[in-house]
Design an enzyme around this catalytic site. Structure first.
Site, PDB file in Angstrom:
ATOM      1  N   PHE A   1       0.827  -1.200   0.000  1.00 54.34           N
ATOM      2  CA  PHE A   1       0.000   0.000   0.000  1.00 54.34           C
ATOM      3  C   PHE A   1       0.864   1.254   0.000  1.00 54.34           C
ATOM      4  O   PHE A   1       1.868   1.327   0.737  1.00 54.34           O
ATOM      5  CB  PHE A   1      -0.866   0.061   1.273  1.00 54.34           C
ATOM      6  CG  PHE A   1      -1.857  -1.045   1.423  1.00 54.34           C
ATOM      7  CD1 PHE A   1      -3.184  -0.872   1.042  1.00 54.34           C
ATOM      8  CD2 PHE A   1      -1.485  -2.265   1.971  1.00 54.34           C
ATOM      9  CE1 PHE A   1      -4.118  -1.889   1.198  1.00 54.34           C
ATOM     10  CE2 PHE A   1      -2.406  -3.291   2.133  1.00 54.34           C
ATOM     11  CZ  PHE A   1      -3.722  -3.101   1.748  1.00 54.34           C
ATOM     12  N   ASP A   2       0.467   2.226  -0.782  1.00 52.24           N
ATOM     13  CA  ASP A   2       0.932   3.583  -0.563  1.00 52.24           C
ATOM     14  C   ASP A   2       0.335   4.042   0.769  1.00 52.24           C
ATOM     15  O   ASP A   2      -0.616   3.441   1.280  1.00 52.24           O
ATOM     16  CB  ASP A   2       0.459   4.467  -1.724  1.00 52.24           C
ATOM     17  CG  ASP A   2       0.722   5.930  -1.495  1.00 52.24           C
ATOM     18  OD1 ASP A   2       1.879   6.289  -1.203  1.00 52.24           O
ATOM     19  OD2 ASP A   2      -0.239   6.714  -1.576  1.00 52.24           O
TER      20      ASP A   2
END
Length: 213
Positions: free
Chosen positions: A9-10
Site C-alpha cells: 500500500f501507498d
C-alpha cells in the site's frame, strides 16, 4: 478474480487521508518561507506521493541543503502538531487491513513519506503493528515512480511480483507497481488521474480488495 498473497500500500491518500493536513502545512510553509502565494489545492494535491524534496523544489525552485533542512523541519513539525485533528482513515481501511493480516497475507507499505513523520500516523490509527515492512525514501536510492521501492518491499517480504498487488492513489504508484511487475489497484476516492494504461483494478472502498484475497 485473482488471489494475491502480498498487498503493498501507498500511505498518503491510500491508507490515510492526509490531504487536508498537507494543504494546511504547505500554506503555512509558504507563508513562513516566502513561497508562492497563488497555488491551488489541486496543484498541491498533484504532487502528493513524490519525495518531499521534489515538492519543495517545485514550489520554491532549487534550494540549497541548508534552506531545505529548515523548511522541512518546520513543515514536519507543523504536521506532527495538527495531524490528530486533520487525518482520517480512507474508506474501508479500518476493516480491511486487519482482515488481510488475519488471513495471513503479507502486508507492506511503500511510501514517499519518511517513517519519522509517517510512523506517528500509523501508530495513531493502530496500523503500525500490522505492517512488518515499511519502505520509505531512506531505503532506496530511487523512488516512485521508479520500481526500486516496490522491489525492495517484495524482497523484504520474500514475495514475487506475480503474487503481489500494489494499491495507490496516484499515477506514481501505478507506474512504480507496473515497473516492478506487480498488479496495480487504484483508489477511486483519489482526485488524481491513474494514467494510462488503466490500472488492473479500481476500488471505491478498500473492503473491495478482500474479494482478491
Amino acid at each position: 478474480m485473482k488471489e494475491f498473497e502480498t498487498y503493498l500500500f501507498d500511505l498518503d491518500g491510500t491508507l490515510i487521508d492526509t490531504r487536508q493536513m498537507i494543504i494546511t502545512c504547505f500554506r503555512d510553509t509558504f507563508e513562513k518561507f516566502g513561497g508562492p502565494v497563488s497555488v491551488s489545492d489541486e496543484e498541491i494535491n498533484r504532487l502528493i506521493g513524490i519525495p518531499y524534496r521534489k515538492q519543495i523544489d517545485h514550489f520554491f525552485g532549487t534550494v540549497d541543503d541548508g534552506l531545505y533542512g529548515k523548511i522541512r523541519r518546520e513543515h514536519m513539525k507543523h504536521q506532527l502538531e495538527i495531524f490528530r485533528d486533520k487525518l482520517r482513515l480512507c474508506p474501508g481501511v479500518a476493516e480491511t487491513v486487519p482482515e488481510l493480516a488475519r488471513r495471513g497475507k503479507k502486508l507492506g507499505i511503500v511510501t514517499s513519506r519518511t517513517l519519522e513523520s509517517g510512523g506517528p500516523f500509523l501508530e495513531w490509527f493502530g496500523l503500525r503493528p500490522l505492517f512488518p515492512v515499511v519502505v520509505t525514501p531512506d531505503h532506496t536510492a530511487k523512488h516512485k515512480p521508479q520500481p526500486e521501492p516496490v522491489l525492495e518491499a517484495m524482497r523484504l517480504l520474500n514475495s514475487h511480483p506475480e503474487e503481489t498487488l500494489f494499491i495507490g492513489d496516484a499515477v506514481f504508484d501505478m507506474q512504480a507497481g507496473r515497473a516492478a511487475g506487480t498488479a496495480v489497484c487504484f483508489t477511486a476516492w483519489s482526485p488524481a488521474d491513474p494514467g494510462n494504461p488503466p490500472p488492473d483494478y479500481t476500488v471505491s472502498d478498500m473492503c473491495q480488495i478482500l474479494d482478491f484475497s
